[in-house]
Scaffold this active site. Sequence first.
Site, PDB file in Angstrom:
ATOM      1  N   HIS A  67     -39.522  48.313  16.608  1.00  0.00           N
ATOM      2  CA  HIS A  67     -38.824  48.098  17.893  1.00  0.00           C
ATOM      3  C   HIS A  67     -38.012  46.798  17.878  1.00  0.00           C
ATOM      4  O   HIS A  67     -36.794  46.835  18.077  1.00  0.00           O
ATOM      5  CB  HIS A  67     -39.828  48.143  19.049  1.00  0.00           C
ATOM      6  CG  HIS A  67     -39.308  47.550  20.320  1.00  0.00           C
ATOM      7  ND1 HIS A  67     -38.241  48.080  21.018  1.00  0.00           N
ATOM      8  CD2 HIS A  67     -39.684  46.442  21.015  1.00  0.00           C
ATOM      9  CE1 HIS A  67     -38.003  47.326  22.079  1.00  0.00           C
ATOM     10  NE2 HIS A  67     -38.853  46.332  22.101  1.00  0.00           N
ATOM     11  N   HIS A  91     -38.887  38.824  20.086  1.00  0.00           N
ATOM     12  CA  HIS A  91     -38.817  38.810  21.553  1.00  0.00           C
ATOM     13  C   HIS A  91     -40.106  39.262  22.240  1.00  0.00           C
ATOM     14  O   HIS A  91     -40.342  38.908  23.381  1.00  0.00           O
ATOM     15  CB  HIS A  91     -37.611  39.632  22.044  1.00  0.00           C
ATOM     16  CG  HIS A  91     -37.839  41.110  22.088  1.00  0.00           C
ATOM     17  ND1 HIS A  91     -37.538  41.930  21.036  1.00  0.00           N
ATOM     18  CD2 HIS A  91     -38.346  41.916  23.050  1.00  0.00           C
ATOM     19  CE1 HIS A  91     -37.839  43.178  21.343  1.00  0.00           C
ATOM     20  NE2 HIS A  91     -38.337  43.207  22.562  1.00  0.00           N
ATOM     21  N   GLU A  95     -45.393  37.776  24.427  1.00  0.00           N
ATOM     22  CA  GLU A  95     -45.929  38.660  25.445  1.00  0.00           C
ATOM     23  C   GLU A  95     -47.147  39.435  24.924  1.00  0.00           C
ATOM     24  O   GLU A  95     -48.166  39.544  25.583  1.00  0.00           O
ATOM     25  CB  GLU A  95     -44.820  39.641  25.846  1.00  0.00           C
ATOM     26  CG  GLU A  95     -45.006  40.265  27.180  1.00  0.00           C
ATOM     27  CD  GLU A  95     -45.146  39.219  28.268  1.00  0.00           C
ATOM     28  OE1 GLU A  95     -45.841  39.535  29.230  1.00  0.00           O
ATOM     29  OE2 GLU A  95     -44.602  38.096  28.149  1.00  0.00           O
ATOM     30  N   ASP A  96     -47.007  39.969  23.715  1.00  0.00           N
ATOM     31  CA  ASP A  96     -47.962  40.976  23.249  1.00  0.00           C
ATOM     32  C   ASP A  96     -48.902  40.507  22.151  1.00  0.00           C
ATOM     33  O   ASP A  96     -49.784  41.252  21.739  1.00  0.00           O
ATOM     34  CB  ASP A  96     -47.206  42.205  22.698  1.00  0.00           C
ATOM     35  CG  ASP A  96     -46.362  42.863  23.774  1.00  0.00           C
ATOM     36  OD1 ASP A  96     -46.643  42.607  24.961  1.00  0.00           O
ATOM     37  OD2 ASP A  96     -45.433  43.601  23.436  1.00  0.00           O
ATOM     38  N   ASP A 158     -32.982  45.229  24.134  1.00  0.00           N
ATOM     39  CA  ASP A 158     -34.378  45.671  24.248  1.00  0.00           C
ATOM     40  C   ASP A 158     -34.446  46.937  25.104  1.00  0.00           C
ATOM     41  O   ASP A 158     -35.043  47.946  24.743  1.00  0.00           O
ATOM     42  CB  ASP A 158     -35.177  44.520  24.883  1.00  0.00           C
ATOM     43  CG  ASP A 158     -36.633  44.874  25.130  1.00  0.00           C
ATOM     44  OD1 ASP A 158     -37.242  45.504  24.256  1.00  0.00           O
ATOM     45  OD2 ASP A 158     -37.158  44.489  26.197  1.00  0.00           O
ATOM     46  N   ASP A 278     -11.664  68.816  35.573  1.00  0.00           N
ATOM     47  CA  ASP A 278     -10.387  69.348  35.113  1.00  0.00           C
ATOM     48  C   ASP A 278      -9.309  68.285  35.127  1.00  0.00           C
ATOM     49  O   ASP A 278      -8.250  68.423  35.723  1.00  0.00           O
ATOM     50  CB  ASP A 278      -9.973  70.557  35.964  1.00  0.00           C
ATOM     51  CG  ASP A 278     -10.767  71.781  35.547  1.00  0.00           C
ATOM     52  OD1 ASP A 278     -11.455  71.688  34.503  1.00  0.00           O
ATOM     53  OD2 ASP A 278     -10.711  72.795  36.248  1.00  0.00           O
TER      54      ASP A 278
END
Length: 728
Positions: A67, A91, A95-96, A158, A278
């Site tokens: 990712h 990034h 956070e993770d 992201d 159209d």
Amino acid sequence: MAAGIPAPGNAAPTAGDSTRFLISDLCSELETYLEPAEVEEVYRAYLLGAESHEGQTRKTGEPYIYHPLAVARTMAEMRMDHQAISAAILHDVMEDTATSKDRIHAEFGEEVAELVDGVSKLTHLHFQSKAEAQAENFRKMMLAITRDIRVILIKLADRLHNMRTLGVMRPDKRRRIAKETLEIYAPIAQRLGMNAMRRELEELGFSAKHPWRAAVLERAVHRSGGNRREPMKNIEQAICSRMEASGIVGRISGREKSLYSIYRKMRDKHHSFEEVFDVFAIRIVVDDVDTCYRSLGVVHNLYKPVPGRFKDYIAIPKSNGYQSLHTILFGPQGIPIEVQIRSTEMDRVAESGIAAHWQYKAGSESSRTAQSRAREWLKDVLEIQNSVGNSIEFLENVKVDLFPDEVYTFTPGGDILVLPRDATPIDFAYAVHSDVGNRCVAAKIDRQLAPLSVRLQSGQTVEIVTAEGARPNPAWLSFVVTGKARTGIRHCLKSMQTDEARALGQRLLDKALGGLGTSLKHVSPGRLDALLDAMQLPDLDKLLEDIGLGNRMASLVGRQLVGMEGTEAGDDTEEGAPPGQSLAIKGTEGLVLSYARCCHPIPGDPIIGQLSAGRGLVVHREKCRNVQHEGRDRADRTIALEWSHDPEMQFTAAIRTRTANRRGALADMAAVIADHGSNIEHICFNEQDGHSTAMTFLLTVRDRQHLAQIMRGLRRLKDVLRIARQRG
Ligand code: MN
């Protein structure tokens, strides 16, 4: 660089891996425009990212690191600098994973650490309001929070990858993320002029949010598409040969309308699918501005233009810097043709917006900072805008930290309140409602209690704690910044003052009448009305208010009420009434009663009151020189006072000291004062000689007894040479 790249770059690909973007792919892309040392650093960032996300997988089942790699790829396609690419790879680590900002800072420097931190901050923001108008504020909040526009670019990249891989999410989550993408992220991309990014976010968002509508539209587009190919080709051909005949070199391409733009036109303009679809759309890209206008002449010559539909966005660009000529032509069989004409440079800007201005250039350019690049972009756009005079609209639209004049804060319900810079919780409270402001007693910022005077920051959630019967504090006026808060506080204080003035006026008049052996109840209504008429006052309340504010003397009003008009001041000084008739002071009289700063009276002191016009009653110590001197001539304005049994507040007392010049002497004194449950409000250094210092302290005390205890304590200190209460 390519040698020794570990997994996933060199891992044996499993089925379906062929489309995966690997670190080796990223590096070869970067090598086309970055220095080898810079690519090396990105690679180090990859190693840290892979290590941090080790063992984590995405919902798709892939190792997580794919990712951030995909995000970095989008950044590389925008030709971003190596710090931004490194930050894109890292990034999600703060956070993770357990990897801290400090570690990123230590290994990659402050710039990368700040970028990663910025992205993490945005991740914490959650758009939860149902109101559509709030989306605009949320977008501004994101931009206001971001100090570096590259953070927004990483966030967009992201989101783009998350949208591309949205299929694995639960349907309800998919719809929520799609809604947010359409309402927040696509418009931000548009605002920054990044149309390619915006288009893809919109298409992905639309088909995830309205899968059924998207499918129906797609089938319709597909059905109609076949019939269009032939006439479309003919039109392109016709334009092409006309341009050649005029000696113009350019690219002509038919444009596919995106599903979302068709959908939006049908929804917003209530057009049928045929009306929207159209229409042939053609883009002509030529070398320079001059050729744009010549090409316009060519197409207008070939097909008649629809009157009133020509737009010159070259002379008057859109607010995000977009430039093009737009026109609509009557094509063969009356089919309308939408034509966009622009230069190569305009085309680049129209596709990538701010990123086009950002693109990494080697050599001397690399020394430019992030801020200066963003500023350059803004300057470019502003210059274009200035020529047409709508720069204000542009500034309204692009709030990056370069223009930090507003803060965006959340209510506990998720609504966004926009406040001017330096706004405080009090401003926030009055922005919610004047009742909330008036009854505000405390504030919580992000669930933590915070001072009411603190300056709010964008992104904070503010909760106002109110209490029944609470009132604004006049001190708030010294730090609020909004007119709404200022007006609200003043208005409330004024009405409080009116109430308090009335109450004090009532007590003063009661006392005056008591001294004359009567009371308000015994005054005939006729006499009262006559007096009010004579004074040109509407009612008794107004009279009491006037008395309380010190504008009228209770003694005089009393005498007039009992029919002793003739006995004006100078008759006697009967205000020096027997002690039993003194007015009792509780300390909670509020705004119409104040304590003189010359003598600082405290409970236990013999006191006397002086009415001063407009300010109400000022309490002095009886022995205060200010009263002694003026008192004689102003007997009518002087009122006997006494303390009530139980004064309900802290008072301020002043003491003068002389202490030896020894280090720590003041600390010892402060300790004694604190030990006695008192606070120091102020210390003034009066004078100093070789061995001693004279000071004045303002202390909070309950009463004389309390003060005496403190002074006794201080006197025991060997450094305290002299101590006395200050006289008025
Ligand atoms: Mn992410």
